[in-house]
Scaffold this motif. Structure first.
Motif, PDB file in Angstrom:
ATOM      1  N   LEU A   1       0.772  -1.208   0.100  1.00 38.50           N
ATOM      2  CA  LEU A   1      -0.105  -0.194   0.097  1.00 38.50           C
ATOM      3  C   LEU A   1       0.909   1.326  -0.348  1.00 38.50           C
ATOM      4  N   GLY A   2       2.224   0.972   0.092  1.00 35.90           N
ATOM      5  CA  GLY A   2       3.200   2.299   0.214  1.00 35.90           C
ATOM      6  C   GLY A   2       3.812   2.653   1.306  1.00 35.90           C
TER       7      GLY A   2
ATOM      8  N   LEU B   1      -8.143  -4.527   7.495  1.00 29.50           N
ATOM      9  CA  LEU B   1      -6.915  -3.725   7.459  1.00 29.50           C
ATOM     10  C   LEU B   1      -7.624  -2.259   7.980  1.00 29.50           C
ATOM     11  N   VAL B   2      -7.421  -1.881   9.198  1.00 27.87           N
ATOM     12  CA  VAL B   2      -8.019  -0.571   9.658  1.00 27.87           C
ATOM     13  C   VAL B   2      -6.965   0.206  10.315  1.00 27.87           C
ATOM     14  N   TRP B   3      -7.262   1.600  10.704  1.00 28.55           N
ATOM     15  CA  TRP B   3      -6.415   2.286  11.279  1.00 28.55           C
ATOM     16  C   TRP B   3      -7.371   3.416  12.176  1.00 28.55           C
TER      17      TRP B   3
ATOM     18  N   HIS C   1     -10.902   3.146  10.928  1.00 22.12           N
ATOM     19  CA  HIS C   1     -11.300   3.691   9.612  1.00 22.12           C
ATOM     20  C   HIS C   1     -10.638   2.524   8.693  1.00 22.12           C
ATOM     21  N   PRO C   2     -11.321   2.437   7.396  1.00 16.71           N
ATOM     22  CA  PRO C   2     -10.520   1.571   6.309  1.00 16.71           C
ATOM     23  C   PRO C   2      -9.488   2.314   5.908  1.00 16.71           C
ATOM     24  N   ILE C   3      -8.407   1.443   5.482  1.00 12.08           N
ATOM     25  CA  ILE C   3      -6.907   1.989   5.052  1.00 12.08           C
ATOM     26  C   ILE C   3      -7.129   2.737   4.025  1.00 12.08           C
ATOM     27  N   ARG C   4      -8.239   2.716   3.068  1.00 19.14           N
ATOM     28  CA  ARG C   4      -8.335   3.604   1.696  1.00 19.14           C
ATOM     29  C   ARG C   4      -8.496   5.222   2.258  1.00 19.14           C
TER      30      ARG C   4
END
Length: 121
Positions: free
Chosen positions: A57-58, A86-88, A100-103
């Protein structure tokens, strides 16, 4: 410096939790602000696969050294119930903030103008 940890689930998969400096995409951090951190949770088959997901994802300089901050039971529940696994969240110690979603962290601002070229061409 990355802080984090992991926990192995009964099914054999793992949940990895990392505290990382927030990428410079948001308005809350300046380029020299080292105090702005996020907590990222990844559900994967193993630790290496979890770190590979983040690197793809960078987030290239992500390493897990030790197990100093493993995920809490609430964090494990949050990542297992998210479809991407995958969350943050921005404030790792604030239980009132949602995951929140990683997007949402990595997406570019839509409609922002492209930077002008220095040569004026």
């Amino acid at each position: 410096m990355t802080r984090g940890g992991f926990i192995r689930l009964p099914g054999g998969s793992v949940v990895v939790a990392l505290s990382l400096p927030r990428p410079g995409h948001g308005p809350l951090c300046g380029p020299y602000d080292g105090g702005c951190r996020i907590r990222v949770l990844v559900h994967a088959v193993n630790r290496q696969r979890a770190l590979t997901r983040l690197r793809n994802l960078g987030l290239r300089a992500v390493y897990l050294r030790g197990n100093t901050e493993p995920p809490t039971p609430d964090e494990i529940t949050a990542v297992l119930h998210h479809p991407d696994g995958l969350v943050w969240r921005e404030a790792p110690d604030d239980d009132t903030e949602s995951w929140h979603p990683i997007r949402a962290l990595l997406r570019q601002k839509v409609g922002s103008p492209a930077p002008a070229s220095p040569s004026g061409v």
